[in-house]
Design a protein around this motif. Structure first.
Motif, PDB file in Angstrom:
ATOM      1  N   PRO A   8       0.827  -1.212   0.000  1.00  0.00           N
ATOM      2  CA  PRO A   8       0.000   0.000   0.000  1.00  0.00           C
ATOM      3  C   PRO A   8       0.860   1.259   0.000  1.00  0.00           C
ATOM      4  CG  PRO A   8      -0.737  -1.520   1.696  1.00  0.00           C
ATOM      5  CD  PRO A   8       0.583  -2.046   1.161  1.00  0.00           C
ATOM      6  N   GLU A   9       0.283   2.357  -0.447  1.00  0.00           N
ATOM      7  CA  GLU A   9       0.949   3.652  -0.461  1.00  0.00           C
ATOM      8  C   GLU A   9       0.982   4.205   0.963  1.00  0.00           C
ATOM      9  OE1 GLU A   9       0.472   7.763  -2.998  1.00  0.00           O
ATOM     10  OE2 GLU A   9      -1.296   6.568  -2.613  1.00  0.00           O
ATOM     11  N   VAL A  10       2.160   4.495   1.483  1.00  0.00           N
ATOM     12  CA  VAL A  10       2.311   5.014   2.831  1.00  0.00           C
ATOM     13  C   VAL A  10       1.765   6.443   2.875  1.00  0.00           C
ATOM     14  CG1 VAL A  10       3.954   5.584   4.652  1.00  0.00           C
ATOM     15  CG2 VAL A  10       4.328   3.555   3.231  1.00  0.00           C
ATOM     16  N   ASN A  11       0.837   6.717   3.822  1.00  0.00           N
ATOM     17  CA  ASN A  11       0.197   8.025   3.968  1.00  0.00           C
ATOM     18  C   ASN A  11      -0.462   8.508   2.680  1.00  0.00           C
ATOM     19  OD1 ASN A  11       0.999   8.292   6.700  1.00  0.00           O
ATOM     20  ND2 ASN A  11       3.024   8.923   6.019  1.00  0.00           N
ATOM     21  N   GLY A  12      -0.937   7.582   1.890  1.00  0.00           N
ATOM     22  CA  GLY A  12      -1.550   7.951   0.612  1.00  0.00           C
ATOM     23  C   GLY A  12      -3.002   7.533   0.536  1.00  0.00           C
ATOM     24  N   SER A  13      -3.514   7.530  -0.668  1.00  0.00           N
ATOM     25  CA  SER A  13      -4.925   7.236  -0.875  1.00  0.00           C
ATOM     26  C   SER A  13      -5.197   5.763  -1.149  1.00  0.00           C
ATOM     27  CB  SER A  13      -5.458   8.073  -2.047  1.00  0.00           C
ATOM     28  OG  SER A  13      -4.732   7.755  -3.221  1.00  0.00           O
ATOM     29  N   VAL A  14      -4.160   4.943  -1.227  1.00  0.00           N
ATOM     30  CA  VAL A  14      -4.330   3.524  -1.514  1.00  0.00           C
ATOM     31  C   VAL A  14      -4.238   2.738  -0.212  1.00  0.00           C
ATOM     32  CG1 VAL A  14      -3.387   1.543  -2.746  1.00  0.00           C
ATOM     33  CG2 VAL A  14      -3.390   3.797  -3.829  1.00  0.00           C
ATOM     34  N   ALA A  15      -5.330   2.057   0.117  1.00  0.00           N
ATOM     35  CA  ALA A  15      -5.362   1.270   1.349  1.00  0.00           C
ATOM     36  C   ALA A  15      -4.902  -0.162   1.122  1.00  0.00           C
ATOM     37  CB  ALA A  15      -6.776   1.255   1.935  1.00  0.00           C
ATOM     38  N   GLU A  16      -5.071  -0.658  -0.106  1.00  0.00           N
ATOM     39  CA  GLU A  16      -4.699  -2.032  -0.416  1.00  0.00           C
ATOM     40  C   GLU A  16      -4.202  -2.090  -1.848  1.00  0.00           C
ATOM     41  OE1 GLU A  16      -6.682  -6.491  -0.367  1.00  0.00           O
ATOM     42  OE2 GLU A  16      -7.985  -4.752  -0.460  1.00  0.00           O
ATOM     43  N   SER A  17      -3.154  -2.839  -2.074  1.00  0.00           N
ATOM     44  CA  SER A  17      -2.605  -3.003  -3.410  1.00  0.00           C
ATOM     45  C   SER A  17      -2.634  -4.475  -3.773  1.00  0.00           C
ATOM     46  CB  SER A  17      -1.156  -2.512  -3.464  1.00  0.00           C
ATOM     47  OG  SER A  17      -1.086  -1.155  -3.131  1.00  0.00           O
ATOM     48  N   VAL A  18      -3.196  -4.777  -4.942  1.00  0.00           N
ATOM     49  CA  VAL A  18      -3.228  -6.156  -5.436  1.00  0.00           C
ATOM     50  C   VAL A  18      -3.033  -6.138  -6.947  1.00  0.00           C
ATOM     51  CG1 VAL A  18      -4.758  -7.019  -3.611  1.00  0.00           C
ATOM     52  CG2 VAL A  18      -5.736  -6.175  -5.734  1.00  0.00           C
ATOM     53  N   TRP A  19      -2.401  -7.175  -7.461  1.00  0.00           N
ATOM     54  CA  TRP A  19      -2.326  -7.367  -8.898  1.00  0.00           C
ATOM     55  C   TRP A  19      -3.528  -8.215  -9.281  1.00  0.00           C
ATOM     56  CZ3 TRP A  19       0.530  -4.233 -11.472  1.00  0.00           C
ATOM     57  CH2 TRP A  19       1.751  -3.796 -10.960  1.00  0.00           C
ATOM     58  N   THR A  20      -4.252  -7.806 -10.284  1.00  0.00           N
ATOM     59  CA  THR A  20      -5.427  -8.539 -10.746  1.00  0.00           C
ATOM     60  C   THR A  20      -5.175  -9.004 -12.175  1.00  0.00           C
ATOM     61  OG1 THR A  20      -6.850  -7.148  -9.388  1.00  0.00           O
ATOM     62  CG2 THR A  20      -7.912  -8.378 -11.145  1.00  0.00           C
ATOM     63  N   PRO A  21      -5.319 -10.305 -12.437  1.00  0.00           N
ATOM     64  CA  PRO A  21      -5.144 -10.779 -13.813  1.00  0.00           C
ATOM     65  C   PRO A  21      -6.139 -10.071 -14.746  1.00  0.00           C
ATOM     66  CG  PRO A  21      -5.190 -12.611 -12.272  1.00  0.00           C
ATOM     67  CD  PRO A  21      -5.596 -11.397 -11.501  1.00  0.00           C
ATOM     68  N   ILE A  22      -5.684  -9.707 -15.932  1.00  0.00           N
ATOM     69  CA  ILE A  22      -6.514  -8.940 -16.865  1.00  0.00           C
ATOM     70  C   ILE A  22      -7.878  -9.590 -17.111  1.00  0.00           C
ATOM     71  CG2 ILE A  22      -6.684  -8.174 -19.276  1.00  0.00           C
ATOM     72  CD1 ILE A  22      -3.805  -7.261 -19.079  1.00  0.00           C
ATOM     73  N   PRO A  23      -7.986 -10.916 -17.278  1.00  0.00           N
ATOM     74  CA  PRO A  23      -9.325 -11.482 -17.505  1.00  0.00           C
ATOM     75  C   PRO A  23     -10.307 -11.224 -16.349  1.00  0.00           C
ATOM     76  CG  PRO A  23      -7.642 -13.071 -18.105  1.00  0.00           C
ATOM     77  CD  PRO A  23      -6.938 -11.922 -17.411  1.00  0.00           C
ATOM     78  N   GLU A  24      -9.802 -10.996 -15.147  1.00  0.00           N
ATOM     79  CA  GLU A  24     -10.667 -10.756 -13.992  1.00  0.00           C
ATOM     80  C   GLU A  24     -11.068  -9.285 -13.840  1.00  0.00           C
ATOM     81  OE1 GLU A  24      -9.062 -12.462 -10.410  1.00  0.00           O
ATOM     82  OE2 GLU A  24      -8.421 -14.267 -11.487  1.00  0.00           O
ATOM     83  N   VAL A  25     -10.369  -8.369 -14.505  1.00  0.00           N
ATOM     84  CA  VAL A  25     -10.633  -6.936 -14.359  1.00  0.00           C
ATOM     85  C   VAL A  25     -12.038  -6.580 -14.815  1.00  0.00           C
ATOM     86  CG1 VAL A  25      -9.931  -4.619 -15.118  1.00  0.00           C
ATOM     87  CG2 VAL A  25      -8.206  -6.307 -14.454  1.00  0.00           C
ATOM     88  N   ALA A  26     -12.517  -7.200 -15.891  1.00  0.00           N
ATOM     89  CA  ALA A  26     -13.850  -6.890 -16.435  1.00  0.00           C
ATOM     90  C   ALA A  26     -14.959  -7.138 -15.416  1.00  0.00           C
ATOM     91  CB  ALA A  26     -14.101  -7.695 -17.702  1.00  0.00           C
ATOM     92  N   ARG A  27     -14.725  -7.983 -14.433  1.00  0.00           N
ATOM     93  CA  ARG A  27     -15.749  -8.283 -13.418  1.00  0.00           C
ATOM     94  C   ARG A  27     -15.685  -7.340 -12.219  1.00  0.00           C
ATOM     95  NH1 ARG A  27     -14.408 -14.149 -14.717  1.00  0.00           N
ATOM     96  NH2 ARG A  27     -12.588 -13.743 -13.461  1.00  0.00           N
ATOM     97  N   LEU A  28     -14.692  -6.475 -12.161  1.00  0.00           N
ATOM     98  CA  LEU A  28     -14.515  -5.576 -11.026  1.00  0.00           C
ATOM     99  C   LEU A  28     -15.303  -4.283 -11.195  1.00  0.00           C
ATOM    100  CD1 LEU A  28     -10.647  -5.820 -10.559  1.00  0.00           C
ATOM    101  CD2 LEU A  28     -12.405  -7.019  -9.249  1.00  0.00           C
ATOM    102  N   CYS A  29     -15.660  -3.668 -10.087  1.00  0.00           N
ATOM    103  CA  CYS A  29     -16.190  -2.310 -10.078  1.00  0.00           C
ATOM    104  C   CYS A  29     -14.967  -1.420 -10.249  1.00  0.00           C
ATOM    105  CB  CYS A  29     -16.900  -2.049  -8.747  1.00  0.00           C
ATOM    106  SG  CYS A  29     -17.680  -0.446  -8.659  1.00  0.00           S
ATOM    107  N   ARG A  30     -14.916  -0.644 -11.334  1.00  0.00           N
ATOM    108  CA  ARG A  30     -13.685   0.074 -11.659  1.00  0.00           C
ATOM    109  C   ARG A  30     -13.989   1.396 -12.331  1.00  0.00           C
ATOM    110  NH1 ARG A  30     -15.346  -3.511 -15.130  1.00  0.00           N
ATOM    111  NH2 ARG A  30     -15.298  -3.020 -17.355  1.00  0.00           N
TER     112      ARG A  30
END
Length: 102
Positions: free
Chosen positions: A49-71
């Motif tokens: 995660p970004e220290v003192n930033g706006s990102v609370a969690e960082s994950v790599w998502t396989p491209i085929p799974e991105v279409a199913r995400l709220c983005r």
């Protein structure tokens, strides 16, 4: 996002530039948005995660799974560029209507 990963830029995929009208902008003010999209390869390191930033969690998502995400719909511009690899760096218009429209 902050990352201790090492990355290698393999290619520029394209650039998306658009004016977001005030009526559609989250801030209520017209602005220009420029997105620069790259294809990268991870060569090592650890995602975190970004220290003192706006990102609370960082994950790599396989491209085929991105279409199913709220983005952000700007992700769809990047996906279209990655899937078609247009020589011009342009894809057909992807409606956004604001940076965090889903």
């Amino acid at each position: 996002m902050s990352s201790a990963n090492s990355l290698v830029v393999e290619r520029l995929l394209g650039v998306d530039s658009r004016v977001i009208p005030a009526a559609e902008a989250w801030s209520g003010a017209e602005h220009q948005n420029v997105g620069i999209f790259y294809q990268v390869r991870i060569t090592g390191g650890t995602l975190r995660p970004e220290v003192n930033g706006s990102v609370a969690e960082s994950v790599w998502t396989p491209i085929p799974e991105v279409a199913r995400l709220c983005r952000s719909s700007l992700v769809d511009v990047g996906l279209a560029l990655a899937q078609t690899l247009p020589a011009t760096g342009h894809v057909p218009y992807v409606p956004v209507g604001g940076l965090i429209q889903h």
